[in-house]
Design an enzyme around this catalytic site. Structure first.
Site, PDB file in Angstrom:
ATOM      1  N   ARG A   1      52.265  23.796 -19.222  1.00 40.10           N
ATOM      2  CA  ARG A   1      51.609  25.520 -19.524  1.00 40.10           C
ATOM      3  C   ARG A   1      50.845  25.350 -18.014  1.00 40.10           C
ATOM      4  NH1 ARG A   1      53.800  26.516 -23.056  1.00 40.10           N
ATOM      5  NH2 ARG A   1      53.060  28.279 -25.109  1.00 40.10           N
TER       6      ARG A   1
ATOM      7  N   HIS B   1      61.298  28.309 -17.689  1.00 42.30           N
ATOM      8  CA  HIS B   1      60.292  28.802 -19.251  1.00 42.30           C
ATOM      9  C   HIS B   1      61.032  28.035 -20.354  1.00 42.30           C
ATOM     10  CE1 HIS B   1      56.048  28.685 -21.677  1.00 42.30           C
ATOM     11  NE2 HIS B   1      57.285  27.853 -22.236  1.00 42.30           N
TER      12      HIS B   1
HETATM   13  P1  NAP Z   1      49.530  18.576 -29.282  1.00 45.48           P
HETATM   14  O1  NAP Z   1      50.567  17.890 -30.634  1.00 45.48           O
HETATM   15  O2  NAP Z   1      48.726  19.667 -29.696  1.00 45.48           O
HETATM   16  O3  NAP Z   1      49.428  17.435 -28.050  1.00 45.48           O
HETATM   17  C1  NAP Z   1      48.505  17.554 -27.122  1.00 45.48           C
HETATM   18  C2  NAP Z   1      48.337  16.719 -26.650  1.00 45.48           C
HETATM   19  O4  NAP Z   1      47.106  16.688 -25.739  1.00 45.48           O
HETATM   20  C3  NAP Z   1      47.201  15.165 -27.553  1.00 45.48           C
HETATM   21  O5  NAP Z   1      47.424  14.535 -27.184  1.00 45.48           O
HETATM   22  C4  NAP Z   1      45.965  15.982 -26.733  1.00 45.48           C
HETATM   23  O6  NAP Z   1      45.025  15.062 -27.588  1.00 45.48           O
HETATM   24  C5  NAP Z   1      45.931  15.862 -25.708  1.00 45.48           C
HETATM   25  N1  NAP Z   1      44.932  17.124 -24.626  1.00 45.48           N
HETATM   26  C6  NAP Z   1      44.423  18.128 -25.193  1.00 45.48           C
HETATM   27  N2  NAP Z   1      43.195  18.491 -24.145  1.00 45.48           N
HETATM   28  C7  NAP Z   1      42.781  16.816 -24.097  1.00 45.48           C
HETATM   29  C8  NAP Z   1      42.035  17.401 -23.151  1.00 45.48           C
HETATM   30  N3  NAP Z   1      40.801  17.938 -22.994  1.00 45.48           N
HETATM   31  N4  NAP Z   1      42.352  15.719 -22.334  1.00 45.48           N
HETATM   32  C9  NAP Z   1      43.153  14.985 -22.640  1.00 45.48           C
HETATM   33  N5  NAP Z   1      44.250  15.492 -23.611  1.00 45.48           N
HETATM   34  C10 NAP Z   1      44.138  15.973 -23.647  1.00 45.48           C
HETATM   35  O7  NAP Z   1      50.746  19.950 -28.433  1.00 45.48           O
HETATM   36  P2  NAP Z   1      52.395  18.953 -28.336  1.00 45.48           P
HETATM   37  O8  NAP Z   1      53.366  20.035 -29.569  1.00 45.48           O
HETATM   38  O9  NAP Z   1      53.179  18.037 -28.234  1.00 45.48           O
HETATM   39  O10 NAP Z   1      52.588  20.269 -27.164  1.00 45.48           O
HETATM   40  C11 NAP Z   1      51.617  20.167 -26.149  1.00 45.48           C
HETATM   41  C12 NAP Z   1      52.015  21.270 -25.460  1.00 45.48           C
HETATM   42  O11 NAP Z   1      53.510  22.028 -24.324  1.00 45.48           O
HETATM   43  C13 NAP Z   1      52.193  22.582 -25.989  1.00 45.48           C
HETATM   44  O12 NAP Z   1      50.678  23.240 -26.064  1.00 45.48           O
HETATM   45  C14 NAP Z   1      52.338  23.797 -24.870  1.00 45.48           C
HETATM   46  O13 NAP Z   1      51.891  23.914 -23.897  1.00 45.48           O
HETATM   47  C15 NAP Z   1      53.899  23.188 -24.573  1.00 45.48           C
HETATM   48  N6  NAP Z   1      55.371  23.374 -25.007  1.00 45.48           N
HETATM   49  C16 NAP Z   1      56.206  24.309 -24.117  1.00 45.48           C
HETATM   50  C17 NAP Z   1      56.652  24.225 -24.289  1.00 45.48           C
HETATM   51  C18 NAP Z   1      58.198  24.246 -23.495  1.00 45.48           C
HETATM   52  O14 NAP Z   1      59.136  25.335 -23.819  1.00 45.48           O
HETATM   53  N7  NAP Z   1      58.256  24.990 -21.293  1.00 45.48           N
HETATM   54  C19 NAP Z   1      57.404  23.788 -25.265  1.00 45.48           C
HETATM   55  C20 NAP Z   1      56.630  23.537 -26.673  1.00 45.48           C
HETATM   56  C21 NAP Z   1      55.506  23.243 -26.210  1.00 45.48           C
HETATM   57  P3  NAP Z   1      44.995  14.224 -29.346  1.00 45.48           P
HETATM   58  O15 NAP Z   1      45.826  13.578 -29.224  1.00 45.48           O
HETATM   59  O16 NAP Z   1      44.089  12.958 -28.522  1.00 45.48           O
HETATM   60  O17 NAP Z   1      43.891  15.542 -29.770  1.00 45.48           O
END
Ligand code: NAP
Length: 309
Positions: A224, A272
């Site tokens: 993001r 995106h």
């Molecule tokens: P997720 O499963 O919720 O994983 C988020 C990760 O970030 C987890 O490992 C979490 O740690 C870590 N995290 C969150 N807050 C943190 C902090 N303050 N310090 C350190 N680590 C932190 O999410 P996901 O499904 O992998 O997706 C991640 C992001 O990708 C989404 O939120 C979205 O913004 C982005 N995305 C982008 C696209 C695109 O097309 N560009 C598509 C899909 C998603 P824990 O495991 O310890 O909770």
């Protein structure tokens, strides 16, 4: 029979309807699906944050909101939303992200641009290092970050990762918490951001943390926009501390035409498209969650409203 309201952009409905009907039939649940129910008759909302629904108060018998996007920053703080919120996890969304991340990592690792843009007669006979001599760091080890880390490990890269809570992933040097960030970033040559957008993750890459990276590091941001301090990144690109940034997400989207990222010779903008939710796969996640709700089983992929992801 539960009433399931499809509240995403109307033009997506013809694409989603057959897949949702098939997925409900697959999980053996009869449900009424529509883009138009009286709010007080809706049991579940299949939701995209760009939908017209912003006030959940009239949905008096709502059991859950099932987000079609992985990112929930645009809905998680909605004070009118008092029922469980699930985010999207689907294999095609993950696969798309693995492909985008792997492709762009290899572009920078192999220095492909030098050859694609070489002038006729330019013969620089320097082979790139092999992957096991390349340090890659992934910030965020959730559904997407973990899958990308595993793919890069399979290719042989030295992979470090960083998350909120401790993790153990084969072949990945895992760090966590505020203290772990510096160790995860120190000397990194390619950094990939797959964190959610929360108050805690804003400006994770800033003037200080960009200074920890290896000189001329590459940055990939499919996470993001707010994860990076834009001005600090531009300064690091201009000084040569950062060699290239490939950015898929931005603070304002679409990225305004006059934003310096568009013109910068060391920035690649992708609009995106790193990965997207696909109707065929996400419909299965939705139907399974409604089945769980009706059976009194815990929902999958619930968002922690306090943490914001
Ligand atoms: P997720 O499963 O919720 O994983 C988020 C990760 O970030 C987890 O490992 C979490 O740690 C870590 N995290 C969150 N807050 C943190 C902090 N303050 N310090 C350190 N680590 C932190 O999410 P996901 O499904 O992998 O997706 C991640 C992001 O990708 C989404 O939120 C979205 O913004 C982005 N995305 C982008 C696209 C695109 O097309 N560009 C598509 C899909 C998603 P824990 O495991 O310890 O909770």
């Amino acid at each position: 029979m539960p009433n399931v309201l499809f509240a995403a952009r109307a033009e997506r409905w013809p694409e989603y309807e057959p897949h949702l009907r098939a997925a409900f039939s697959e999980v053996g649940l009869e449900a009424d699906l529509s883009t138009d129910f009286p709010p007080d008759q809706v049991d579940y909302i299949v939701y995209a944050p760009n939908s017209k629904v912003k006030d959940f108060t009239p949905f008096t018998r709502l059991k859950a909101v099932l987000n079609l996007w992985a990112g929930v920053e645009a809905v998680v703080g909605n004070p009118t939303l008092t029922v469980p919120l699930a985010r999207m996890v689907d294999p095609a969304l993950t696969q798309g992200m693995v492909e985008w991340v792997t492709g762009h990592t290899l572009r920078h690792h192999l220095g492909m641009d030098a050859h694609i843009h070489a002038k006729p007669g330019e013969w620089v006979n320097e082979a790139p290092p092999v992957a096991w001599d390349r340090q890659v760091t992934i910030l965020g080890l959730g559904e997407l970050g973990r899958a990308c880390a595993e793919s890069l490990v399979r290719l042989g890269f030295q992979v470090r990762g960083w998350s909120n809570s401790p993790k153990a992933i084969d072949g990945v040097d895992c760090h966590h918490g505020t203290d772990g960030l510096r160790a995860a970033l120190s000397g990194a040559e390619i950094v990939i951001l797959l964190l959610p957008d929360t108050p805690d993750t804003e400006n994770t890459l800033n003037a200080d943390t960009l200074g920890l990276l290896a000189k001329r590091a590459a940055i990939l941001n499919p996470g993001r926009g707010p994860l990076i301090d834009d001005d600090a990144l531009l300064a690091a690109l201009d000084s040569g501390q950062v060699g290239h940034a490939t950015l898929d997400t931005f603070r304002v989207e679409p990225l305004p035409a006059d934003h310096p990222f568009w013109q910068h010779p060391h920035v690649t903008v992708t609009p995106h498209i790193a990965s997207e939710t696909r109707a065929a796969w996400s419909s299965k996640t939705i139907a399974e969650n409604v089945r769980r709700g009706e059976a009194g089983e815990p929902f999958l992929h619930l968002v922690d409203r306090q943490r914001g992801y």
